[in-house]
Design a protein around this motif. Structure first.
Motif, mmCIF file in Angstrom:
data_model
loop_
_atom_site.group_PDB
_atom_site.id
_atom_site.type_symbol
_atom_site.label_atom_id
_atom_site.label_comp_id
_atom_site.label_asym_id
_atom_site.label_seq_id
_atom_site.Cartn_x
_atom_site.Cartn_y
_atom_site.Cartn_z
ATOM 1 N N ALA A 187 0.841 -1.203 0.000
ATOM 2 C CA ALA A 187 0.000 0.000 0.000
ATOM 3 C C ALA A 187 0.868 1.242 0.000
ATOM 4 C CB ALA A 187 -0.919 -0.011 1.214
ATOM 5 N N TRP A 192 -2.739 5.753 1.752
ATOM 6 C CA TRP A 192 -3.468 4.918 2.711
ATOM 7 C C TRP A 192 -2.839 5.090 4.079
ATOM 8 C CZ3 TRP A 192 -7.595 2.605 0.328
ATOM 9 C CH2 TRP A 192 -7.528 2.491 -1.061
ATOM 10 N N PRO A 254 -9.820 5.384 0.824
ATOM 11 C CA PRO A 254 -9.102 5.697 2.070
ATOM 12 C C PRO A 254 -9.986 6.384 3.104
ATOM 13 C CG PRO A 254 -7.724 6.218 0.185
ATOM 14 C CD PRO A 254 -9.072 5.864 -0.360
ATOM 15 N N GLU A 275 -4.119 -2.375 1.932
ATOM 16 C CA GLU A 275 -4.526 -0.964 1.949
ATOM 17 C C GLU A 275 -5.353 -0.643 3.192
ATOM 18 O OE1 GLU A 275 -4.684 -0.543 -2.946
ATOM 19 O OE2 GLU A 275 -6.519 -0.823 -1.784
ATOM 20 N N SER A 278 -3.176 -0.418 6.221
ATOM 21 C CA SER A 278 -2.440 0.849 6.303
ATOM 22 C C SER A 278 -3.295 1.962 6.884
ATOM 23 C CB SER A 278 -1.942 1.261 4.913
ATOM 24 O OG SER A 278 -0.929 0.391 4.471
ATOM 25 N N CYS A 279 -4.623 1.805 6.800
ATOM 26 C CA CYS A 279 -5.534 2.773 7.409
ATOM 27 C C CYS A 279 -5.855 2.420 8.857
ATOM 28 C CB CYS A 279 -6.827 2.861 6.598
ATOM 29 S SG CYS A 279 -6.617 3.508 4.932
#
Length: 356
Positions: A187, A192, A254, A275, A278-279
């Motif tokens: 990601a 993200w 995102p 992804e 990563s958030c």
């Protein structure tokens, strides 16, 4: 006491072997010498002989020739992030633009590796040129949406093939590719990442995946969890569910991922999962073999097989809110360290030069 006697006292004692023992010792020495002589005549096994350190290439000393053949403008960050981390890990990185066969860069440098990102912009002339190169060639395919016979023929021009889907590995190997590895694009940390979002992006559940024959059995479990709260879906076949808000793939995910209390994957895509991690999202997914190499089930993501098991996992999150926070924290930590661009690029270099 004489001087001669003192010298003898300093000499270590020895044992004189009898005749039978001496014969056995001589025969043992002769057998050992015969084995060594025979081994000297036998051809060396290349799998047992270590690589010559004079010819082995260390990634940190390597010169990399990199060309992006990605066609989508949104993929320019993949190239830039790959270049940035290659420069941190190798001696030099030389970037090229297609077409490769028309470039005269090889007359000015002697690279150790050609790395191609994607394949959309590669021409037939490029592939002929790549096959003729005397050094290592690797391609990092952007085949997350599927493979094809054209991609397999393209992959045959390279020594190492990296794919976005573990299910594609047998397909490429059956076509003749010897070194094929599952290596998804990480990601992008500039896109993200955790953030606070407005109310319109908040929801109880975000669902990724198309409907299937198993979906009707999952709906009651999901509805019991959400308690009439907002559900956002990205996938096909959800139009018949009026309570679910279906959004296109081009939506600002995102923001929606940061606003979701739970992310549910019904058709696991590792790129999507990385992804969401990563958030800092709390995630639960249908079990899939590809997830075990890049996630830690029960630590940064929950997996299920049946609707009953999904209900049990959801109830555990409701009863133990700290578990949800722990899953989110571990997922975010993994995206920053274990599955970061730096770590993935290092893994690519390790695999490539191990097979040099």
């Amino acid at each position: 006491m004489s001087r001669k006697t003192k010298i003898r006292k300093n000499v270590p004692p020895y044992v004189r072997l009898d005749l039978r023992s001496r014969k056995m010792l001589v025969q043992s020495l002769l057998r050992t010498m015969a084995k060594k002589k025979q081994m000297g005549k036998m051809p060396a096994n290349p799998l047992l002989v270590p690589k010559d350190p004079k010819t082995a290439i260390m990634p940190s000393h390597a010169s990399i020739l990199l060309m992006s053949a990605l066609s989508y403008s949104s993929h320019w960050k993949i190239e830039q992030l790959t270049v940035d981390h290659l420069r941190e890990s190798t001696r030099e990185v030389i970037q090229l633009k297609p077409p490769l066969h028309a470039s005269g860069v090889l007359s000015r440098c002697k690279p150790d590796l050609l790395l191609v990102l994607g394949s959309d912009l590669l021409l037939a002339e490029d592939l002929d040129f790549i096959r003729s190169l005397p050094f290592k060639k690797a391609i990092w395919l952007a085949d997350s949406t599927g493979s094809s016979e054209i991609l397999r023929q393209t992959a045959l021009s390279f020594d190492c093939v990296f794919t976005q889907q573990s299910s594609h590995i047998p397909f490429y190997r059956h076509g003749g590719c010897r070194t094929v590895q599952f290596l998804p694009f990480p990601a992008d940390p500039t896109e993200w990442y955790p953030l606070t979002v407005p109310e319109e992006y908040r929801s109880e559940v975000v669902i990724f995946g198309d409907t299937s024959q198993k979906t009707p059995a999952l709906i009651p479990v999901i509805d019991s969890w959400r308690e009439n709260k907002k559900v956002i879906v990205c996938g096909k076949g959800w139009d018949c569910f009026d309570d679910y808000q279906v959004l296109p793939d081009e939506s600002p995910w995102p923001l929606y991922l940061n606003g979701a209390n739970l992310v549910l994957h019904l058709s696991p895509s590792l790129n999507r999962i990385l992804e969401a991690a990563s958030c800092g999202a709390c995630q639960i997914s249908v079990d899939d073999p590809c997830l075990y190499q890049w996630t830690n089930p029960d630590e940064d993501i929950l997996l299920f097989h049946t609707p009953e098991e999904l209900g049990e996992k959801l109830n555990s999150l409701r009863c133990y809110p700290e578990r949800r926070r722990r899953l989110s924290t571990q997922a975010l930590a993994g995206s920053r360290f274990r599955y970061s661009y730096r770590q993935v690029v290092l893994e690519l270099l390790r695999i490539t030069f191990e097979n040099y």
